[in-house]
Design an enzyme around this catalytic site. Structure first.
Site, PDB file in Angstrom:
ATOM      1  N   TYR A   1      42.180  42.344  41.248  1.00 35.23           N
ATOM      2  CA  TYR A   1      41.402  42.481  40.011  1.00 35.23           C
ATOM      3  C   TYR A   1      40.694  41.169  39.677  1.00 35.23           C
ATOM      4  O   TYR A   1      39.505  41.160  39.345  1.00 35.23           O
ATOM      5  CB  TYR A   1      42.329  42.897  38.873  1.00 35.23           C
ATOM      6  CG  TYR A   1      41.651  42.984  37.525  1.00 35.23           C
ATOM      7  CD1 TYR A   1      40.913  44.107  37.169  1.00 35.23           C
ATOM      8  CD2 TYR A   1      41.751  41.945  36.597  1.00 35.23           C
ATOM      9  CE1 TYR A   1      40.280  44.197  35.933  1.00 35.23           C
ATOM     10  CE2 TYR A   1      41.132  42.026  35.356  1.00 35.23           C
ATOM     11  CZ  TYR A   1      40.396  43.153  35.036  1.00 35.23           C
ATOM     12  OH  TYR A   1      39.777  43.233  33.804  1.00 35.23           O
TER      13      TYR A   1
ATOM     14  N   LYS B   1      36.542  40.455  39.361  1.00 37.11           N
ATOM     15  CA  LYS B   1      35.878  39.931  38.166  1.00 37.11           C
ATOM     16  C   LYS B   1      35.170  38.612  38.454  1.00 37.11           C
ATOM     17  O   LYS B   1      34.151  38.298  37.821  1.00 37.11           O
ATOM     18  CB  LYS B   1      36.889  39.784  37.034  1.00 37.11           C
ATOM     19  CG  LYS B   1      37.345  41.128  36.462  1.00 37.11           C
ATOM     20  CD  LYS B   1      36.176  41.944  35.922  1.00 37.11           C
ATOM     21  CE  LYS B   1      36.600  43.234  35.254  1.00 37.11           C
ATOM     22  NZ  LYS B   1      35.464  44.010  34.721  1.00 37.11           N
TER      23      LYS B   1
END
Length: 233
Positions: A132, A136
């Protein structure tokens, strides 16, 4: 203004869309499955459906979006923490949609403070190791790369904080309203800096250094072009 918000069936996306609609803007929302009941039916200028973890459906979302005649702003809010989908949804989809759709005046991308823990080793993509935080970091770099790429289009990245949504969890400590206000503001107002900002609660912050590196940005964009067959122009 006509504004598209992706991932607007729940959480921050829905909060952003409702705030914009309340302010009188024409809001088109994207949801994963448009055949299911849509929250706030009647509030929206349109509803677009498509699973952003799937490349062909993402292409279809771009086609559906352009059928609305273009947007003044696009808020790339859709995101996931699912290990199997973080790269596709959080990085590939915003890249593909940006490349294929008519360019709006404003592009807003949802980042996260967790991007600072991401790795700039792009080999993790081919090894299937994208986290994750990595995803990002990628989307924050894309926002910076797009900031001066097209005349008449500005781009910003936003850290909404850790807010109590379905993804963030009920125990998240940050305020949900504060978590969506910056996106609404950037989509509808001129900001300082006018483009290329990394924002949290209407203030700019310093992102991961790799996101500001033109060589890293270009390597990432070239990799995404090769993997998707979608070329930036």
């Amino acid at each position: 203004m006509r504004i598209l918000v992706t991932g607007a069936s729940t959480g921050l996306g829905l909060a952003v869309a409702r705030a914009l609609a309340t302010d009188g803007h024409q809001v088109v929302i994207h949801v994963r499955d448009a055949t299911r009941p849509v929250p706030g039916d009647g509030e929206w200028a349109g509803v677009i459906g498509g699973d952003l973890s799937d490349l062909e459906q993402t292409r279809a979302v771009a086609t559906q979006s352009d059928a609305h005649g273009g947007f003044d702003a696009v808020i790339h809010n859709a995101g996931t923490m699912s290990p199997t989908d973080v790269f596709a949804v959080n990085a590939v989809a915003p890249f593909v949609l940006t490349a294929l759709m008519d360019k709006p005046a404003r592009l807003i991308y949802l980042s996260s403070s967790m991007h600072r823990g991401g790795s700039a080793d792009l080999g993790r993509i081919d090894r299937g190791q994208v986290t994750y935080s990595d995803s990002k970091l990628y989307v924050t770099a894309l926002a910076a790369a797009f900031a001066t790429r097209w005349e008449g289009t500005v781009a910003h990245a936003v850290d909404p904080g850790w807010v109590p949504t379905r993804m963030g969890g009920a125990a998240a400590p940050d305020d949900l309203t504060a978590g969506h206000e910056t996106q609404v503001w950037l989509a509808t107002h001129d900001a300082i800096p006018p483009t290329g900002g990394y924002w949290h609660q209407r203030e700019t912050q310093r992102p991961h250094p790799a996101t500001q590196d033109p060589a890293f940005q270009q390597e990432l964009m070239s990799l995404l072009e090769a993997r998707t067959g979608v070329r930036l122009v």
